[in-house]
Write a protein that holds these residues in place. Structure first.
Motif, mmCIF file in Angstrom:
data_model
loop_
_atom_site.group_PDB
_atom_site.id
_atom_site.type_symbol
_atom_site.label_atom_id
_atom_site.label_comp_id
_atom_site.label_asym_id
_atom_site.label_seq_id
_atom_site.Cartn_x
_atom_site.Cartn_y
_atom_site.Cartn_z
ATOM 1 N N ALA A 54 -33.022 -4.627 17.810
ATOM 2 C CA ALA A 54 -31.646 -4.287 17.414
ATOM 3 C C ALA A 54 -31.497 -4.432 15.896
ATOM 4 C CB ALA A 54 -30.668 -5.216 18.121
ATOM 5 N N PRO A 55 -30.641 -3.612 15.285
ATOM 6 C CA PRO A 55 -30.425 -3.719 13.841
ATOM 7 C C PRO A 55 -29.844 -5.082 13.450
ATOM 8 C CG PRO A 55 -29.452 -1.696 14.693
ATOM 9 C CD PRO A 55 -29.867 -2.516 15.873
ATOM 10 N N HIS A 56 -30.176 -5.501 12.251
ATOM 11 C CA HIS A 56 -29.563 -6.696 11.656
ATOM 12 C C HIS A 56 -28.437 -6.219 10.759
ATOM 13 C CE1 HIS A 56 -33.589 -9.059 12.048
ATOM 14 N NE2 HIS A 56 -32.956 -8.959 13.194
ATOM 15 N N ARG A 57 -27.363 -6.995 10.697
ATOM 16 C CA ARG A 57 -26.200 -6.639 9.875
ATOM 17 C C ARG A 57 -25.754 -7.868 9.082
ATOM 18 N NH1 ARG A 57 -23.861 -2.070 12.624
ATOM 19 N NH2 ARG A 57 -24.883 -1.805 14.628
ATOM 20 N N TRP A 58 -25.430 -7.636 7.812
ATOM 21 C CA TRP A 58 -24.924 -8.706 6.965
ATOM 22 C C TRP A 58 -23.763 -8.178 6.137
ATOM 23 C CZ3 TRP A 58 -30.167 -7.503 7.050
ATOM 24 C CH2 TRP A 58 -30.998 -8.439 7.679
ATOM 25 N N ARG A 59 -22.868 -9.062 5.762
ATOM 26 C CA ARG A 59 -21.722 -8.742 4.904
ATOM 27 C C ARG A 59 -21.779 -9.691 3.705
ATOM 28 N NH1 ARG A 59 -15.648 -7.245 6.282
ATOM 29 N NH2 ARG A 59 -16.785 -6.076 7.872
ATOM 30 N N PHE A 60 -21.677 -9.108 2.515
ATOM 31 C CA PHE A 60 -21.720 -9.890 1.284
ATOM 32 C C PHE A 60 -20.493 -9.614 0.442
ATOM 33 C CE2 PHE A 60 -26.109 -9.309 2.526
ATOM 34 C CZ PHE A 60 -26.661 -10.550 2.334
ATOM 35 N N GLU A 61 -20.012 -10.651 -0.235
ATOM 36 C CA GLU A 61 -18.897 -10.545 -1.162
ATOM 37 C C GLU A 61 -19.465 -10.621 -2.582
ATOM 38 O OE1 GLU A 61 -15.107 -13.296 -2.513
ATOM 39 O OE2 GLU A 61 -16.100 -13.685 -0.607
ATOM 40 N N SER A 62 -19.058 -9.726 -3.450
ATOM 41 C CA SER A 62 -19.536 -9.719 -4.838
ATOM 42 C C SER A 62 -19.004 -10.933 -5.580
ATOM 43 C CB SER A 62 -19.076 -8.445 -5.550
ATOM 44 O OG SER A 62 -19.455 -8.500 -6.906
ATOM 45 N N VAL A 63 -19.862 -11.535 -6.379
ATOM 46 C CA VAL A 63 -19.455 -12.633 -7.258
ATOM 47 C C VAL A 63 -19.582 -12.224 -8.723
ATOM 48 C CG1 VAL A 63 -19.900 -14.441 -5.571
ATOM 49 C CG2 VAL A 63 -21.732 -13.699 -7.076
ATOM 50 N N GLY A 64 -19.749 -10.935 -8.970
ATOM 51 C CA GLY A 64 -19.793 -10.409 -10.335
ATOM 52 C C GLY A 64 -21.193 -10.077 -10.780
ATOM 53 N N LEU A 65 -21.270 -9.452 -11.946
ATOM 54 C CA LEU A 65 -22.554 -9.066 -12.527
ATOM 55 C C LEU A 65 -23.107 -10.195 -13.373
ATOM 56 C CD1 LEU A 65 -21.593 -5.464 -13.658
ATOM 57 C CD2 LEU A 65 -22.859 -6.119 -11.614
ATOM 58 N N GLY A 66 -24.439 -10.269 -13.396
ATOM 59 C CA GLY A 66 -25.085 -11.201 -14.308
ATOM 60 C C GLY A 66 -25.261 -12.597 -13.850
#
Length: 85
Positions: A73-85
């Motif tokens: 089965a596919p794996h799924r993840w959700r990420f929140e951006s914390v900005g560049l750099g």
């Protein structure tokens, strides 16, 4: 706020090209800000979509592919951006 959804699946033996084509053909109910599709060794396919949304927002995701096309089965993840750099 930027949210990235990741969807990763491993193709059944010798079916990597088919899984890649299947993933690229899937349309979402709402278009993301950005969408990229990747392939990797061992017939893995990764799709990342970016959204301007809250981390807990309801967002459309790729469905599970036909069972005979994948090794698991596919794996799924959700990420929140914390900005560049």
């Amino acid at each position: 706020m930027s949210v990235a959804l990741m969807w990763e699946a491993r193709a059944a033996e010798g079916r990597g090209a088919e899984l890649l084509a299947w993933a690229r053909a899937q349309e979402l109910a709402v278009a993301p800000v950005r969408r990229e599709t990747f392939r990797a060794p061992a017939d893995r396919v990764l799709v990342v979509t970016w959204w301007d949304a809250a981390p807990d927002a309801e967002l459309p995701e790729l469905p599970a592919p036909p069972a005979d096309l994948v090794a698991r089965a596919p794996h799924r993840w959700r990420f929140e951006s914390v900005g560049l750099g």
